[in-house]
Design a protein around this motif. Structure first.
Motif, PDB file in Angstrom:
ATOM      1  N   SER A 144       0.867 -29.680   9.073  1.00 27.26           N
ATOM      2  CA  SER A 144       2.081 -30.343   9.550  1.00 27.26           C
ATOM      3  C   SER A 144       3.307 -30.109   8.681  1.00 27.26           C
ATOM      4  O   SER A 144       4.426 -30.248   9.153  1.00 27.26           O
ATOM      5  N   LEU A 145       3.117 -29.769   7.413  1.00 26.18           N
ATOM      6  CA  LEU A 145       4.240 -29.515   6.514  1.00 26.18           C
ATOM      7  C   LEU A 145       4.276 -28.043   6.126  1.00 26.18           C
ATOM      8  O   LEU A 145       3.230 -27.431   5.942  1.00 26.18           O
ATOM      9  N   VAL A 146       5.482 -27.527   5.988  1.00 23.09           N
ATOM     10  CA  VAL A 146       5.642 -26.197   5.404  1.00 23.09           C
ATOM     11  C   VAL A 146       6.321 -26.406   4.057  1.00 23.09           C
ATOM     12  O   VAL A 146       7.416 -26.959   3.984  1.00 23.09           O
ATOM     13  N   HIS A 147       5.636 -26.002   3.012  1.00 20.68           N
ATOM     14  CA  HIS A 147       6.163 -26.155   1.664  1.00 20.68           C
ATOM     15  C   HIS A 147       5.960 -24.847   0.921  1.00 20.68           C
ATOM     16  O   HIS A 147       4.834 -24.351   0.837  1.00 20.68           O
ATOM     17  N   GLN A 148       7.059 -24.303   0.417  1.00 21.35           N
ATOM     18  CA  GLN A 148       7.047 -23.046  -0.322  1.00 21.35           C
ATOM     19  C   GLN A 148       6.340 -21.941   0.472  1.00 21.35           C
ATOM     20  O   GLN A 148       5.554 -21.166  -0.053  1.00 21.35           O
TER      21      GLN A 148
END
Length: 190
Positions: free
Chosen positions: A157-161
């Motif tokens: 659900s999250l896009v991080h780096q």
């Protein structure tokens, strides 16, 4: 909407302005903030400047994101940051971080409670959602102390780096704080 100032027993919550740019830049160099938030990494002077000069005032002006710096009233020392972002009718998402030296003092929990009460009372919000990457136990502890119910895990659900990650999701409802909702709530039968 014009920026709103909130106060708690120990904090002044006010909009970060260009005079806070250097302080924000210095604070966000903390590896823990960069690790657990979706703030750009590396966090450069132009990011801090864009945040205080554009992102924050535009969010208030168009009513989509309300950001407060969390300051100790004496001397206005920055202890953290908090934003409420409108996601859909009646729903906002909360995000926050704190300065390393101020962690463990309960300041962010205090600010979350104050901002949520404001959202429920003044912004006609009936659900404040919290999301954090699975493993961010400090953020989860703040959410739980502020009264959020952890509802589960959202996969990818999250896009991080540049990487998709699972996240925890929780919610705070007006009734959790003894406040009325703007729309009737009919919980599922148990």
């Amino acid at each position: 909407m014009e920026p709103v100032i909130l106060t708690t027993a120990r904090l002044l919550l006010r909009t970060p302005t260009p005079r806070d740019t250097e302080t924000v830049l210095a604070a966000v160099q903390d590896p823990d903030i960069l690790r657990w938030t979706t703030i750009p990494s590396p966090y450069l002077p132009e990011h801090a400047q864009g945040f205080t000069e554009q992102l924050v005032p535009e969010g208030w002006a168009n009513g989509t994101m309300f950001t407060w710096g969390l300051f100790l009233p004496e001397g206005e020392e920055l202890v953290g940051m908090l934003s409420l972002t409108k996601r859909s009718a009646g729903t906002a998402e909360i995000g926050y971080w704190s300065i390393k030296e101020q962690r463990g003092n309960g300041y962010v929990t205090e600010a979350v409670e104050s901002a949520a009460r404001w959202a429920f009372g003044e912004w006609s919000i009936d659900r404040v959602e919290w999301r954090a990457e699975v493993g961010n136990h400090a953020s989860r502890a703040v959410a739980e102390r502020a009264g959020f119910t952890i509802e589960g895990v959202l996969r990818s659900s999250l896009v991080h780096q540049g990487v998709r990650r699972d996240c925890w999701v929780g919610a705070l409802l007006p009734s959790d704080l003894g406040l009325p909702s703007t729309v009737q709530y009919l919980p599922a039968s148990q």
